[in-house]
Structure formats: C-alpha cells, structure tokens
Design a protein around this motif. Structure first.
Motif, PDB file in Angstrom:
ATOM      1  N   VAL A  77       0.834  -1.205   0.000  1.00  0.00           N
ATOM      2  CA  VAL A  77       0.000   0.000   0.000  1.00  0.00           C
ATOM      3  C   VAL A  77       0.869   1.254   0.000  1.00  0.00           C
ATOM      4  CG1 VAL A  77      -1.750   1.287   1.286  1.00  0.00           C
ATOM      5  CG2 VAL A  77      -1.889  -1.206   1.143  1.00  0.00           C
ATOM      6  N   ALA A  78       2.037   1.177   0.639  1.00  0.00           N
ATOM      7  CA  ALA A  78       2.914   2.345   0.736  1.00  0.00           C
ATOM      8  C   ALA A  78       3.476   2.746  -0.621  1.00  0.00           C
ATOM      9  CB  ALA A  78       4.055   2.065   1.715  1.00  0.00           C
ATOM     10  N   ALA A  79       3.724   1.774  -1.508  1.00  0.00           N
ATOM     11  CA  ALA A  79       4.312   2.092  -2.805  1.00  0.00           C
ATOM     12  C   ALA A  79       3.443   3.057  -3.618  1.00  0.00           C
ATOM     13  CB  ALA A  79       4.588   0.807  -3.588  1.00  0.00           C
ATOM     14  N   PRO A  80       2.158   2.773  -3.837  1.00  0.00           N
ATOM     15  CA  PRO A  80       1.350   3.741  -4.596  1.00  0.00           C
ATOM     16  C   PRO A  80       1.151   5.062  -3.868  1.00  0.00           C
ATOM     17  CG  PRO A  80      -0.004   1.929  -3.787  1.00  0.00           C
ATOM     18  CD  PRO A  80       1.403   1.528  -3.567  1.00  0.00           C
ATOM     19  N   LEU A  81       1.129   5.041  -2.527  1.00  0.00           N
ATOM     20  CA  LEU A  81       1.016   6.302  -1.795  1.00  0.00           C
ATOM     21  C   LEU A  81       2.264   7.157  -2.001  1.00  0.00           C
ATOM     22  CD1 LEU A  81      -0.594   5.186   1.598  1.00  0.00           C
ATOM     23  CD2 LEU A  81      -1.694   6.309  -0.350  1.00  0.00           C
ATOM     24  N   LEU A  82       3.434   6.511  -2.007  1.00  0.00           N
ATOM     25  CA  LEU A  82       4.675   7.226  -2.272  1.00  0.00           C
ATOM     26  C   LEU A  82       4.653   7.841  -3.664  1.00  0.00           C
ATOM     27  CD1 LEU A  82       7.709   7.791  -1.454  1.00  0.00           C
ATOM     28  CD2 LEU A  82       8.234   5.671  -2.685  1.00  0.00           C
ATOM     29  N   ILE A  83       4.170   7.076  -4.645  1.00  0.00           N
ATOM     30  CA  ILE A  83       4.094   7.582  -6.018  1.00  0.00           C
ATOM     31  C   ILE A  83       3.146   8.776  -6.098  1.00  0.00           C
ATOM     32  CG2 ILE A  83       3.327   7.006  -8.348  1.00  0.00           C
ATOM     33  CD1 ILE A  83       4.277   4.107  -7.734  1.00  0.00           C
ATOM     34  N   ALA A  84       1.986   8.682  -5.449  1.00  0.00           N
ATOM     35  CA  ALA A  84       1.023   9.783  -5.474  1.00  0.00           C
ATOM     36  C   ALA A  84       1.579  11.039  -4.816  1.00  0.00           C
ATOM     37  CB  ALA A  84      -0.263   9.356  -4.774  1.00  0.00           C
ATOM     38  N   TRP A  85       2.513  10.868  -3.897  1.00  0.00           N
ATOM     39  CA  TRP A  85       3.095  12.005  -3.185  1.00  0.00           C
ATOM     40  C   TRP A  85       4.284  12.610  -3.928  1.00  0.00           C
ATOM     41  CZ3 TRP A  85       6.835  11.422   1.463  1.00  0.00           C
ATOM     42  CH2 TRP A  85       7.145  12.681   1.992  1.00  0.00           C
ATOM     43  N   LEU A  86       5.210  11.757  -4.397  1.00  0.00           N
ATOM     44  CA  LEU A  86       6.476  12.246  -4.939  1.00  0.00           C
ATOM     45  C   LEU A  86       6.759  11.786  -6.371  1.00  0.00           C
ATOM     46  CD1 LEU A  86       8.775  11.558  -1.842  1.00  0.00           C
ATOM     47  CD2 LEU A  86       7.832  13.767  -2.523  1.00  0.00           C
ATOM     48  N   GLY A  87       5.851  11.034  -6.979  1.00  0.00           N
ATOM     49  CA  GLY A  87       6.178  10.358  -8.228  1.00  0.00           C
ATOM     50  C   GLY A  87       6.529  11.251  -9.393  1.00  0.00           C
ATOM     51  N   HIS A  88       5.922  12.415  -9.506  1.00  0.00           N
ATOM     52  CA  HIS A  88       6.162  13.261 -10.680  1.00  0.00           C
ATOM     53  C   HIS A  88       5.692  14.668 -10.361  1.00  0.00           C
ATOM     54  CE1 HIS A  88       5.997  14.599 -14.931  1.00  0.00           C
ATOM     55  NE2 HIS A  88       6.854  13.613 -15.147  1.00  0.00           N
ATOM     56  N   ARG A  89       6.285  15.640 -11.049  1.00  0.00           N
ATOM     57  CA  ARG A  89       5.883  17.035 -10.819  1.00  0.00           C
ATOM     58  C   ARG A  89       4.466  17.303 -11.304  1.00  0.00           C
ATOM     59  NH1 ARG A  89       9.146  16.642 -15.108  1.00  0.00           N
ATOM     60  NH2 ARG A  89       8.464  17.541 -17.102  1.00  0.00           N
ATOM     61  N   ASP A  90       3.991  16.499 -12.276  1.00  0.00           N
ATOM     62  CA  ASP A  90       2.635  16.639 -12.805  1.00  0.00           C
ATOM     63  C   ASP A  90       1.685  15.809 -11.948  1.00  0.00           C
ATOM     64  OD1 ASP A  90       0.240  15.915 -14.430  1.00  0.00           O
ATOM     65  OD2 ASP A  90       1.223  17.188 -15.909  1.00  0.00           O
ATOM     66  N   ARG A  91       0.713  16.479 -11.355  1.00  0.00           N
ATOM     67  CA  ARG A  91      -0.197  15.804 -10.428  1.00  0.00           C
ATOM     68  C   ARG A  91      -0.977  14.686 -11.100  1.00  0.00           C
ATOM     69  NH1 ARG A  91      -5.615  16.729  -8.958  1.00  0.00           N
ATOM     70  NH2 ARG A  91      -6.133  16.218  -6.784  1.00  0.00           N
ATOM     71  N   SER A  92      -1.449  14.900 -12.316  1.00  0.00           N
ATOM     72  CA  SER A  92      -2.231  13.882 -13.013  1.00  0.00           C
ATOM     73  C   SER A  92      -1.404  12.631 -13.284  1.00  0.00           C
ATOM     74  CB  SER A  92      -2.771  14.442 -14.331  1.00  0.00           C
ATOM     75  OG  SER A  92      -3.670  15.498 -14.087  1.00  0.00           O
ATOM     76  N   ILE A  93      -0.150  12.836 -13.701  1.00  0.00           N
ATOM     77  CA  ILE A  93       0.712  11.674 -13.970  1.00  0.00           C
ATOM     78  C   ILE A  93       0.988  10.915 -12.684  1.00  0.00           C
ATOM     79  CG2 ILE A  93       3.043  10.994 -14.676  1.00  0.00           C
ATOM     80  CD1 ILE A  93       2.921  13.077 -16.824  1.00  0.00           C
TER      81      ILE A  93
END
Length: 278
Positions: A77-93
């Motif tokens: 569960v932490a992996a997608p939360l990390l991506i949603a937080w820091l994954g990319h400068r573009d919020r949609s991506i």
C-alpha cells in the motif's frame, strides 16, 4: 482505487496458511542470534535486505502468520502512496501511476505473502523516482539517494542488477562528466558490492546446479513486454491511451529522450535482458 485494492489484498490471502517460501522467511526471521541470521543470509540466493529487516521486525511482532505478512501488506500500500506524493511534478501523472500500481493485478496475490515481492515493488518505485530526480538535476544529494535505494534494491533481489545497470547507463549517457563531480555518491554501491563478494559463490553454485530449470527466451520476446505490463484486453488499451494523452510530459519538443522516456526504456531493456538470461 485505494479502497478496492486494499480490500482485494486482504481478501486475496491474509487468512491462508503459510506456504513453503513463507515458512523459509519465518525460519530466517526467527533466528535467535545475529550470527545465525548472517549464516542463513549467506546460504540464501538473494541478498539480506529483506531478511534482516524481517529479523528485526520479528523481535518486535513475533513470527505468527499475521506478523510475518504485515510488512508485505504495508509496503504494497505504501508504494502507490509514495508515487502519489512524490512520483512526478505533474499531479495527473502521479495519480495515474499510483492508480495503476494499486490495481496492478499480479500484486494482489503477493501483497499478503511473507516474501520480498511487495518490498521490491516499493523499492523499484522509489528508485524510479530517485532516477528521475537525479537525471534532471545531478546533485550529490540526489546521487546519494539513487545509489542508496539501488544498493538496498539489489540486496533485496539480484534481479535488480539489470534494472539498475540500464538506469546507470542512461545516466552516464545523459550527463557524462557531470556525474564524476558527485563520485562520493557511489559509496552505497560499494557496500553492496562488498556483501556480494562473500555471497556470490553461493549464487553461482545454485545457478550451475539449477540453471537448466530456465528456458532461454529469444530477443523477440521484447514484444511481449506490453502484455506483462498492461495486461490484455481493454485494460491494456486504456493504459496505452492514457500514455498517449500524456506524451508532452515524457517526450521533449527537441525530440530528445526525457528522463521519463529514459526510465521506461531502461526498464524494458532490463526486462528483456533478464528474460534472455532465464
């Protein structure tokens, strides 16, 4: 997506009995001494970065089925939360990436196993984020972040060597001399290499005895990678359409490969390389 994925992970296998490999994890995690832990880690064919944290966790939570499986569920569960937080400068991506990770079907049966797979997904996500940052700004801090995650990733499972090597080649091709200025960032990789010097004989012995279990795949297998990543049918088409809609974020107007495109190509090359080896 979060509600569906967490519920599916719990339903998929939380109450099942431990299978052989999970019992193996419990055996290593239950060692009474650190020397016993190191002995078992040197007898295993993957690195110690999964078993040593599990050993520490077992000292706190015990070795029941639920205790051994809890870290996997947390990391899945932490992996997608990390991506949603820091994954990319573009919020949609960021959110697209997080949702695809949440609903990635192969993770559902593995999310509650007392094995290293959720940890690998978490570390692969963290490494991808660190790669993008280092590729865009080769500073000592970002370099150390990438090498530290890479060292832990490799010492969790040596399959990560292929992924990390192709990312390293992409960084070297893009920045060349600029990376030499941040050479102290290589120290975490040196620490991983030191462990591998002692561990490599065990891995080679296993490979020589069991290498015939794997049938080599032809280079044409690279065309099957999209089916493994996206899945067949409408799910695969939906993901490809979304990738096409976000092309300005990963393809520069000057027709040069962006860090995002380099990341995708590095992962595809690593997957093909590993398939060929197997």
């Amino acid at each position: 997506a979060m509600g569906l994925s967490v519920a599916a992970r719990i339903i998929a296998g939380w109450t099942l009995p431990l299978w052989f490999d999970e019992v193996y994890t419990g055996t290593i995690a239950s060692q009474g001494t650190f020397s016993g832990l190191v002995h078992w880690c040197l007898s295993e064919i993957t690195g110690p970065a999964f078993y040593m944290p599990m050993w520490l966790w077992a000292k706190l939570a015990g070795t029941s089925n639920a205790a051994l499986r809890a870290p996997a569920l947390i990391l899945s569960v932490a992996a997608p939360l990390l991506i949603a937080w820091l994954g990319h400068r573009d919020r949609s991506i960021r959110f697209y990436w997080a949702i695809f990770t949440l609903l990635w079907l192969p993770m559902l049966p593995m999310a509650t196993e007392a094995r290293a797979y959720p940890q690998l997904v978490f570390l692969a996500s963290l490494q991808a984020i660190a790669f993008l940052r280092l590729n865009k700004s080769p500073t000592l801090r970002d370099g150390f972040a990438w090498t530290a995650v890479t060292a832990f990733f490799v010492l969790t499972n040596y399959y990560a060597l292929a992924i990390s090597a192709f990312q390293g080649l992409a960084l070297a091709a893009t920045h060349r001399g600029r990376l030499l200025k941040i050479w102290p960032a290589l120290f975490p990789l040196a620490a991983a290499g030191a462990w591998m010097i002692f561990h490599l004989p065990v891995v080679l012995d296993f490979a020589s005895a069991h290498g015939a279990m794997f049938t080599p795949m032809p280079p044409s297998a690279v065309f099957a990678i999209p089916f493994f990543l996206f899945g067949p049918g409408m799910q695969g088409f939906a993901i490809l359409i979304l990738l096409a809609l976000t092309w300005p974020s990963w393809w520069r107007p000057a027709r040069r490969l962006s860090p995002e495109a380099q990341l995708v190509l590095a992962e595809a090359a690593a997957a093909q390389r590993q398939a060929t080896l197997e």
